[in-house]
Design an enzyme around this catalytic site. Structure first.
Site, PDB file in Angstrom:
ATOM      1  CG  HIS A  57      -1.718  -1.259   1.374  1.00 46.59           C
ATOM      2  ND1 HIS A  57      -2.627  -1.719   0.447  1.00 46.59           N
ATOM      3  CD2 HIS A  57      -1.678  -2.200   2.366  1.00 46.59           C
ATOM      4  CE1 HIS A  57      -3.128  -2.874   0.868  1.00 46.59           C
ATOM      5  NE2 HIS A  57      -2.572  -3.181   2.016  1.00 46.59           N
ATOM      6  CB  SER A  80      12.580  18.870 -19.582  1.00 49.25           C
ATOM      7  OG  SER A  80      11.860  20.087 -19.667  1.00 49.25           O
ATOM      8  CB  SER A  81      11.644  21.349 -24.525  1.00 52.18           C
ATOM      9  OG  SER A  81      10.454  21.738 -23.853  1.00 52.18           O
ATOM     10  CE  LYS A 108      11.863  16.134 -15.047  1.00 50.93           C
ATOM     11  NZ  LYS A 108      10.657  16.516 -15.800  1.00 50.93           N
TER      12      LYS A 108
END
Length: 503
Positions: free
Chosen positions: A154, A277-278, A283
């Protein structure tokens, strides 16, 4: 022009799965010619058509000899999936014997049996990929068998496991899916050769013998009832591939979460130059893990249309047949794409063992509550021990005091254990159960399954010579790859593209 080979922006990070081109127009047409050739040879052998006709039809069954532009144009005007190909094939065979092409068969006899031939190649490619993935899992399970980490249920800390144990879970599921793929082969790889409704009426008393001989020529089995409304073997393939996707998606989800900075426990390989990422240069996105999640969802969703395709009314429904043709194509191609990504992830997966240990320590011993409870339960009973440890654990979870200190101060616990004994009991690295043993056992199991798959591939029954009539004479040619084998051109085109190109 946009290339069909660039189907996803991450394709450059993984090897080609070797499946999508199997469903090209040329390859599927060649498979239909293979079935027509097998039918003609079988009918000639039992005397339904002249013996020279069977030989002429088999020799002409090469896609390179047909005018596919004409077939594409006639398909548009005739609005029929097979007749234009049959007419062009009969023209290539010649006036003397062309009239014996497609003798007694109905369209689905040819198209479904041909698709089974294509699926046989795709199925082999999937099993080859599974063998690679299982070998990768075996190495990973061995290497990380004793690496402790937090077990989570969980999404919360449960009890400690090892990373090798986590991999063992993956192996167990994937090996079971492999067994399912092998067991369905007899129900999948069968000719459909019963005529219009499956009664052999057009073949007369020789029907069963024609069916048997066609199957023998193609290296396939036969159907007890060759009805066009029976497609459960192909449906089963989609369902099992859906299970493979389910396991792969679960693995992708684990890796996706473990790559989060808050976890930092495992990382898929990220080659230099990969852009996350642009706008955010920092990232390092889990691209392949995300592929597993999205592609798994797409494949699993195909279970519903596959099952729907079983809803033939009476003796056949072309709509259900079309539905399954497209569904199984998408499922097998996705299955290959998923397994190639999984193989790359496993081969380059980086583990941060130090971070795993740090995460184990986040709860300051709370993850060891079960261990302490079990020992205390031997003294005061399991339920009473659970109540005592529960109260201490909850106080630690919501307050500032450490679990160890609270346990030492608890009169019931301290009556049986001193501080060092308590520290030992809640040490997560000392409460791994059979994690290490299970990891090693499943690593061995993964190797055994991979060995079996590879042995099966080496000893597979060769495809009859006439089926590969257009192939190169090189004995090293891989039958599973029709481009390499010469069955289709590498620059495959759809019928619409053929028309536009005027080829």
């Amino acid at each position: 022009m946009y290339s069909e080979s660039i189907r996803h922006f991450t394709d450059g990070r993984v090897p080609y799965a070797g499946i999508a081109h199997l469903f090209s127009v040329e390859n599927r047409f060649q498979a239909r010619l293979d079935v027509e050739a097998a039918l003609a040879l079988a009918e000639a052998e039992v005397g339904l058509i002249p013996e020279p006709a069977g030989e002429a039809i088999a020799q002409a069954a090469q896609i390179e000899k047909l005018d596919l532009v004409r077939v594409a144009a006639e398909t548009v005007s005739a609005s029929h999936p097979l007749m234009p190909l049959i007419e062009e094939f009969a023209r290539v065979v010649g006036r003397e014997y062309g009239g014996w092409v497609h003798w007694g068969a109905t369209t689905q006899n040819i198209t479904q049996t041909a698709d089974v031939l294509v699926l046989r190649d795709a199925h082999r490619a999937v099993k080859d990929l599974l063998a690679k993935v299982l070998r990768g899992m075996s190495k990973l399970a061995e290497a990380s068998a004793a690496v402790p980490m937090a077990g989570r249920t969980h999404s919360q800390h449960a009890v400690p496991v090892t990373f090798g144990f986590k991999v063992a879970v993956w192996i167990d599921e994937l090996a079971a899916h492999t067994d399912r793929l092998e067991r369905l082969e007899d129900r999948l790889f069968r000719v459909l050769m019963g005529g219009a409704v499956g009664t052999f009426a057009s073949f007369g008393p020789a029907g069963r013998e024609v069916e048997r001989r066609v199957a023998e020529h193609l290296g396939l089995g036969t159907m007890p009832v060759p009805s066009r409304a029976i497609n459960d073997g192909i449906v089963e393939l989609v369902l099992v591939l859906g299970q493979v996707a389910g396991t792969a998606g679960k693995i992708g989800k684990d890796i996706y979460s473990m790559m989060q900075p808050e976890f930092g426990e495992a990382f898929e390989p990220i080659p230099d130059g990969t852009v996350g990422s642009s706008t955010m240069p920092h990232k390092r996105n889990p691209q392949l893990a995300l592929d597993l999640l999205s592609m798994s969802a797409q494949l699993r969703a195909l279970a519903a249309p596959a099952l729907e395709s079983m809803q033939h009314d009476h003796e056949a429904n072309g709509g259900m047949t079309d539905l399954l043709e497209e569904t199984v194509k998408r499922a097998t191609v996705l299955g290959g794409d998923i397994l190639t990504r999984l193989d790359v992830i496993l081969d380059g997966l980086e583990l941060d063992e130090q971070r795993m240990r740090a995460n184990l320590a986040l709860s300051e011993g709370l993850i060891g509550s079960e261990s302490l409870m079990m020992e205390l339960g031997e003294r005061i009973g399991r339920q009473k021990a659970h109540e005592v440890v529960y109260e201490v654990a909850q106080e630690s979870a919501v307050g500032d005091a450490q679990f160890l200190d609270l346990l030492v101060r608890n009169t019931t616990v301290s009556a049986y254990f001193d501080r060092d004994e308590i520290r030992r009991l809640i040490d997560p690295s000392a409460y791994l159960g059979e994690s290490i043993t299970i990891a090693h056992e499943m690593a061995q199991h993964a190797r055994a399954v991979a060995d079996r798959l590879e042995f099966s591939a080496r000893t597979a029954r060769p495809v009859p010579l006439f089926v590969r009539a257009a192939a190169t004479k090189d004995d090293d040619v891989d039958d599973a790859d029709p481009v390499t084998a010469g069955r289709i051109a590498p620059d495959t085109r759809t019928p619409d593209e053929l028309l536009r190109l005027g080829r």
